[in-house]
Design a protein around this motif. Structure first.
Motif, short mmCIF file in Angstrom:
data_model
loop_
_atom_site.label_atom_id
_atom_site.label_comp_id
_atom_site.label_asym_id
_atom_site.label_seq_id
_atom_site.Cartn_x
_atom_site.Cartn_y
_atom_site.Cartn_z
N PRO A 151 47.27 27.41 25.27
CA PRO A 151 45.88 27.72 25.65
C PRO A 151 45.74 28.29 27.06
N ALA A 152 46.56 27.81 27.99
CA ALA A 152 46.47 28.33 29.36
C ALA A 152 46.86 29.80 29.41
N ALA A 153 47.87 30.17 28.62
CA ALA A 153 48.29 31.57 28.58
C ALA A 153 47.23 32.44 27.93
N VAL A 154 46.57 31.91 26.90
CA VAL A 154 45.49 32.66 26.24
C VAL A 154 44.34 32.87 27.21
N GLU A 155 43.96 31.81 27.91
CA GLU A 155 42.89 31.93 28.90
C GLU A 155 43.22 32.98 29.94
N GLU A 156 44.45 32.94 30.46
CA GLU A 156 44.85 33.89 31.49
C GLU A 156 44.83 35.32 30.94
N TYR A 157 45.27 35.50 29.73
CA TYR A 157 45.27 36.82 29.09
C TYR A 157 43.86 37.41 29.03
N VAL A 158 42.89 36.62 28.60
CA VAL A 158 41.53 37.14 28.47
C VAL A 158 40.92 37.39 29.84
N VAL A 159 41.18 36.51 30.80
CA VAL A 159 40.67 36.73 32.16
C VAL A 159 41.23 38.04 32.73
N ARG A 160 42.50 38.26 32.54
CA ARG A 160 43.11 39.50 33.05
C ARG A 160 42.59 40.72 32.30
N SER A 161 42.26 40.55 31.02
CA SER A 161 41.65 41.65 30.27
C SER A 161 40.29 42.02 30.85
N ILE A 162 39.50 41.01 31.20
CA ILE A 162 38.20 41.26 31.83
C ILE A 162 38.39 42.00 33.15
N GLU A 163 39.38 41.56 33.92
CA GLU A 163 39.65 42.21 35.20
C GLU A 163 40.02 43.67 35.01
N ALA A 164 40.85 43.96 34.01
CA ALA A 164 41.28 45.33 33.77
C ALA A 164 40.12 46.22 33.35
N GLU A 165 39.16 45.65 32.61
CA GLU A 165 38.02 46.43 32.14
C GLU A 165 36.95 46.62 33.20
N ALA A 166 36.97 45.77 34.24
CA ALA A 166 35.81 45.67 35.13
C ALA A 166 35.70 46.80 36.14
N ALA A 167 36.75 47.55 36.35
CA ALA A 167 36.73 48.68 37.30
C ALA A 167 36.26 48.25 38.68
N GLY A 168 36.76 47.09 39.13
CA GLY A 168 36.45 46.63 40.48
C GLY A 168 35.32 45.64 40.56
N HIS A 169 34.48 45.55 39.53
CA HIS A 169 33.37 44.60 39.53
C HIS A 169 33.81 43.32 38.82
N PHE A 170 34.67 42.56 39.51
CA PHE A 170 35.31 41.40 38.90
C PHE A 170 35.18 40.20 39.80
N ASP A 171 34.71 39.10 39.21
CA ASP A 171 34.65 37.82 39.91
C ASP A 171 35.48 36.82 39.12
#
Length: 272
Positions: A151-171
């Motif tokens: 589960p921790a790896a899954v959480e990290e994967y989705v968080v990093r996906s959000i970061e990659a999509e955010a184009a700098g607008h990432f919290d």
């Protein structure tokens, strides 16, 4: 408050905001994303501008019906039929449909095959899917697949996906809290992350050029997953469609763009 509705042979979880007598806005998020990806503060802001807002978990997301990972038995047309039946369950004759990313395909089916139920369409960060449109950036293709037993790896994967999509607008804290809530609500999070890509992609009886209702296209010019030409392709394919370019926005509708999103949507959904 979240409620479960039996519609089209499945169970969907939905939540509403605002006055049911106001024009209805149905929010459909993209692949793998439950309704909580439409932030409750954004929904409340839109409701405060005189709209009855509906967000819901599509099949295989959140608290709605889930299928074995990799083995969904539905098609995109079923997701559209789910939306129509949900409107029936809520006593809504017509809604302004807002679709994010891959759910633009569901919105297209709604607009063509169920046009009497659609007052207007808004496509957010989506695409016609035409050949020749630019591919995702390299950063979007490096993420790989998580270990669903961790589960921790899954959480990290989705968080990093959000970061990659955010184009700098990432919290980081906001993204992690969203993912943790999404995982906690899901009947099966592996199914949520895989099954929308494994369903049958049937189309409507026509195409974008057959849409007769008002169409708004909102697209970020920094979208790394579906670059701006994807949004321009929708504008060009739909007679009379209006494109609003969100300067600096990535693939997700990040918080700095909520005010512009609400302003454009309120203007677009004025009762005609």
């Amino acid at each position: 408050m979240e409620n479960l509705y039996s519609v089209n042979g499945v169970e969907l979880c939905a939540e509403t905001y605002g006055d049911p007598l106001d024009p209805a806005v149905l929010l459909i998020h993209g692949a793998t994303a439950s309704m909580v990806w439409w932030d409750s503060r954004l929904c409340s802001e839109l409701a405060g501008r005189g709209r009855f807002v509906i967000r819901y978990d599509q099949r295989d997301t959140g608290r709605s019906t889930s299928y074995p990972p990799g083995a969904p038995t539905y098609a995109m047309s079923d997701l559209a039929a789910d939306a129509v039946d949900l409107l029936d369950a809520l006593g809504i004759e017509r809604a302004h449909v807002v679709a994010q990313s891959m759910s633009g395909g569901t919105a297209l089916v709604l607009g063509v095959d169920h046009s009497a139920r659609v007052a207007s369409l808004t496509f957010v960060s989506t695409s016609t899917g035409d050949e020749g449109l630019p591919p995702p950036s390299a950063d979007m293709t490096r993420l790989g697949t998580p270990d669903f037993n961790d589960p921790a790896a899954v959480e990290e994967y989705v968080v990093r996906s959000i970061e990659a999509e955010a184009a700098g607008h990432f919290d980081e804290a906001t993204a992690r809290a969203l993912v943790q809530r999404d995982m906690a609500r899901a009947r099966d999070y592996e199914a949520a992350l895989t099954n929308h890509y494994a369903m049958r992609f049937d189309g409507p009886r026509g195409g974008f050029g057959d849409l007769k209702m008002p169409v708004l296209v909102l697209h970020g010019d920094a979208d790394p997953l579906l670059p701006l030409p994807h949004g321009e392709a929708i504008r060009d394919a739909v007679p009379g469609a209006r494109l609003v370019v969100m300067r600096g926005m990535g693939h997700g509708l990040s918080e700095p763009y909520w005010e512009s999103f609400v302003d454009e949507l309120v203007k677009h959904t004025e009762e005609r």
